[in-house]
Design a protein around this motif. Structure first.
Motif, PDB file in Angstrom:
ATOM      1  N   SER A 223       0.867  -1.183   0.000  1.00  0.00           N
ATOM      2  CA  SER A 223       0.000   0.000   0.000  1.00  0.00           C
ATOM      3  C   SER A 223       0.899   1.226   0.000  1.00  0.00           C
ATOM      4  CB  SER A 223      -0.914   0.005   1.227  1.00  0.00           C
ATOM      5  OG  SER A 223      -1.705   1.188   1.255  1.00  0.00           O
ATOM      6  N   PHE A 224       0.451   2.281  -0.674  1.00  0.00           N
ATOM      7  CA  PHE A 224       1.218   3.526  -0.758  1.00  0.00           C
ATOM      8  C   PHE A 224       0.616   4.571   0.177  1.00  0.00           C
ATOM      9  CE2 PHE A 224       1.824   1.297  -4.700  1.00  0.00           C
ATOM     10  CZ  PHE A 224       3.150   1.531  -5.052  1.00  0.00           C
ATOM     11  N   TYR A 225       1.458   5.143   1.026  1.00  0.00           N
ATOM     12  CA  TYR A 225       1.050   6.271   1.877  1.00  0.00           C
ATOM     13  C   TYR A 225       1.544   7.543   1.192  1.00  0.00           C
ATOM     14  CZ  TYR A 225       0.965   9.521   5.832  1.00  0.00           C
ATOM     15  OH  TYR A 225       0.733  10.609   6.652  1.00  0.00           O
ATOM     16  N   LEU A 226       0.618   8.427   0.838  1.00  0.00           N
ATOM     17  CA  LEU A 226       0.973   9.630   0.085  1.00  0.00           C
ATOM     18  C   LEU A 226       1.369  10.763   1.037  1.00  0.00           C
ATOM     19  CD1 LEU A 226       1.185  11.009  -2.676  1.00  0.00           C
ATOM     20  CD2 LEU A 226      -1.237  11.593  -2.494  1.00  0.00           C
ATOM     21  N   LYS A 227       2.666  11.096   1.053  1.00  0.00           N
ATOM     22  CA  LYS A 227       3.168  12.147   1.943  1.00  0.00           C
ATOM     23  C   LYS A 227       3.044  13.535   1.323  1.00  0.00           C
ATOM     24  CE  LYS A 227       6.812  11.996   4.429  1.00  0.00           C
ATOM     25  NZ  LYS A 227       8.231  11.900   4.855  1.00  0.00           N
ATOM     26  N   GLU A 228       3.382  13.612   0.039  1.00  0.00           N
ATOM     27  CA  GLU A 228       3.456  14.944  -0.577  1.00  0.00           C
ATOM     28  C   GLU A 228       3.355  14.833  -2.096  1.00  0.00           C
ATOM     29  OE1 GLU A 228       6.465  18.836  -0.254  1.00  0.00           O
ATOM     30  OE2 GLU A 228       7.150  16.834   0.310  1.00  0.00           O
ATOM     31  N   LYS A 229       2.758  15.853  -2.698  1.00  0.00           N
ATOM     32  CA  LYS A 229       2.727  15.961  -4.157  1.00  0.00           C
ATOM     33  C   LYS A 229       3.596  17.144  -4.575  1.00  0.00           C
ATOM     34  CE  LYS A 229      -1.964  14.128  -4.829  1.00  0.00           C
ATOM     35  NZ  LYS A 229      -3.307  14.390  -5.395  1.00  0.00           N
ATOM     36  N   GLY A 230       4.277  16.995  -5.715  1.00  0.00           N
ATOM     37  CA  GLY A 230       5.109  18.084  -6.229  1.00  0.00           C
ATOM     38  C   GLY A 230       4.267  19.195  -6.830  1.00  0.00           C
ATOM     39  N   GLU A 231       4.925  20.207  -7.317  1.00  0.00           N
ATOM     40  CA  GLU A 231       4.243  21.367  -7.900  1.00  0.00           C
ATOM     41  C   GLU A 231       3.333  20.942  -9.043  1.00  0.00           C
ATOM     42  OE1 GLU A 231       5.401  25.649 -10.030  1.00  0.00           O
ATOM     43  OE2 GLU A 231       6.965  24.245  -9.412  1.00  0.00           O
ATOM     44  N   VAL A 232       2.138  21.505  -9.046  1.00  0.00           N
ATOM     45  CA  VAL A 232       1.153  21.178 -10.087  1.00  0.00           C
ATOM     46  C   VAL A 232       1.384  22.082 -11.297  1.00  0.00           C
ATOM     47  CG1 VAL A 232      -1.299  21.134 -10.670  1.00  0.00           C
ATOM     48  CG2 VAL A 232      -0.538  20.389  -8.410  1.00  0.00           C
ATOM     49  N   ASN A 233       1.500  21.458 -12.454  1.00  0.00           N
ATOM     50  CA  ASN A 233       1.748  22.215 -13.689  1.00  0.00           C
ATOM     51  C   ASN A 233       0.737  21.830 -14.762  1.00  0.00           C
ATOM     52  OD1 ASN A 233       4.207  23.471 -12.766  1.00  0.00           O
ATOM     53  ND2 ASN A 233       5.187  21.469 -12.992  1.00  0.00           N
ATOM     54  N   ALA A 234       0.426  22.793 -15.615  1.00  0.00           N
ATOM     55  CA  ALA A 234      -0.406  22.524 -16.792  1.00  0.00           C
ATOM     56  C   ALA A 234       0.526  22.210 -17.951  1.00  0.00           C
ATOM     57  CB  ALA A 234      -1.278  23.728 -17.121  1.00  0.00           C
ATOM     58  N   PRO A 235       0.448  21.030 -18.540  1.00  0.00           N
ATOM     59  CA  PRO A 235       1.346  20.681 -19.643  1.00  0.00           C
ATOM     60  C   PRO A 235       1.057  21.511 -20.889  1.00  0.00           C
ATOM     61  CG  PRO A 235      -0.334  19.002 -19.358  1.00  0.00           C
ATOM     62  CD  PRO A 235      -0.494  19.968 -18.226  1.00  0.00           C
ATOM     63  N   ASP A 236       2.040  21.581 -21.766  1.00  0.00           N
ATOM     64  CA  ASP A 236       1.879  22.292 -23.031  1.00  0.00           C
ATOM     65  C   ASP A 236       0.778  21.627 -23.856  1.00  0.00           C
ATOM     66  OD1 ASP A 236       2.975  24.212 -25.131  1.00  0.00           O
ATOM     67  OD2 ASP A 236       3.121  22.279 -26.178  1.00  0.00           O
ATOM     68  N   MET A 237      -0.063  22.430 -24.479  1.00  0.00           N
ATOM     69  CA  MET A 237      -1.207  21.919 -25.216  1.00  0.00           C
ATOM     70  C   MET A 237      -0.790  20.918 -26.291  1.00  0.00           C
ATOM     71  SD  MET A 237      -4.166  23.911 -27.382  1.00  0.00           S
ATOM     72  CE  MET A 237      -3.206  23.893 -28.913  1.00  0.00           C
ATOM     73  N   GLU A 238       0.280  21.207 -27.018  1.00  0.00           N
ATOM     74  CA  GLU A 238       0.718  20.329 -28.103  1.00  0.00           C
ATOM     75  C   GLU A 238       1.109  18.948 -27.577  1.00  0.00           C
ATOM     76  OE1 GLU A 238       0.669  20.728 -31.402  1.00  0.00           O
ATOM     77  OE2 GLU A 238      -0.370  22.625 -31.061  1.00  0.00           O
ATOM     78  N   ALA A 239       1.658  18.919 -26.355  1.00  0.00           N
ATOM     79  CA  ALA A 239       2.125  17.649 -25.788  1.00  0.00           C
ATOM     80  C   ALA A 239       0.969  16.718 -25.447  1.00  0.00           C
ATOM     81  CB  ALA A 239       2.972  17.920 -24.550  1.00  0.00           C
TER      82      ALA A 239
END
Length: 278
Positions: A223-239
């Protein structure tokens, strides 16, 4: 003896009420029990449950009328693909589904068969009317739904593993529980390099929370215990253009299907006999 007979009589009446026919759709029944169950499982009011079941019944009738079928090989191929996507063998997938959802191999195959049947039906109805989205549509959708495509750059987790599923579940339920056979390892996954299925799982896991218990590739459970999420980014539209296109196509498909089955409901012979009491 009279008391026993009377009891059996009233029990039989009660059972008939539970399983009694509520609606007939082209001579196909929807029971009172099915409506009540749909309301409870989907947490929806009676009117929505009735609409849901009527559409499902119309889909089943349509599948029969169009002579749509699914082979055992198609079901197995879909299960095998699902296993490969999760880096598991088919046997491990069966065990994981049984552990996480309580579904037997037989029930899983039934659900996969139903899914493929519906996909074939939907494709038959919607395919001819679907048009690929234009670049302008893609750009507009991305601007309006940018937050849907935002993802954390990384996930910091603690992985708990144990050969005994019960001990691992006790550790999850009570982190202070002493379980020497439960091992732990802290890791950080980069979103761009990790398994997409794991990313989806962690996206739906609250911070400082555990995922469900899963089969471990090493054997045993994890089981995974979620400690932290990194910075949230919006990916480039083309990608993510294919992703955006799929989302738009999905919306168009649902609109076409809804319109189709709304017309079917209006034209079909649907007879309401009685509905469950609220």
């Amino acid at each position: 003896m009279k008391i026993i007979l009377l009891t059996l009589f009233f029990l039989s009446i009660h059972a008939a009420t539970i399983d009694g026919i509520a609606i007939m759709v082209k001579d196909q029944p929807i029971t009172l029990y099915e409506i009540t169950k749909a309301m409870e499982e989907n947490n929806i009011p009676q009117e929505q449950a009735v609409e849901l079941l009527e559409r499902k019944k119309l889909e089943e009738i349509e599948i029969k009328e169009r002579h749509i079928s699914v082979s055992k090989q198609e079901v197995f191929d879909d299960i095998q693909k699902m296993a490969e996507q999760n880096n598991m063998s088919v046997i491990e997938l069966y065990q994981a589904i049984q552990s996480a959802q309580g579904l037997s191999e037989k029930k899983l195959k039934e659900k996969i068969k139903e899914k493929i049947l519906n996909q074939k039906l939907y494709n038959a109805i919607a395919f001819a009317n679907l048009e690929q989205p234009t670049d302008e549509e893609i750009k507009e959708y991305y601007q309006l739904h940018k937050e849907e495509f935002q993802k954390p750059s990384s996930y910091n987790v603690i992985i708990y593993e144990c050969a005994d599923k019960g001990h691992l579940q006790e550790k999850i339920d009570n982190p202070m529980f002493y379980a020497p056979d439960v091992s732990s390892e802290e890791r950080t996954f980069e979103a761009a390099k990790m398994n997409p299925r794991l990313a989806e799982l962690l996206d739906t896991t609250p911070l400082n929370g555990f995922t469900q218990v899963l089969p471990s590739p090493k054997g045993g459970f994890m089981s995974f215990y979620l400690k932290e999420k990194g910075e949230v980014n919006a990916p480039d539209m083309e990608a993510i253009k294919p992703q955006i296109s799929n989302a738009i196509m999905g919306q168009k498909r649902e609109t076409i299907l809804k319109d189709y089955f709304d017309r079917q409901r209006l034209n079909a012979e649907i007879k309401v006999i009685r509905l469950p009491r609220n």
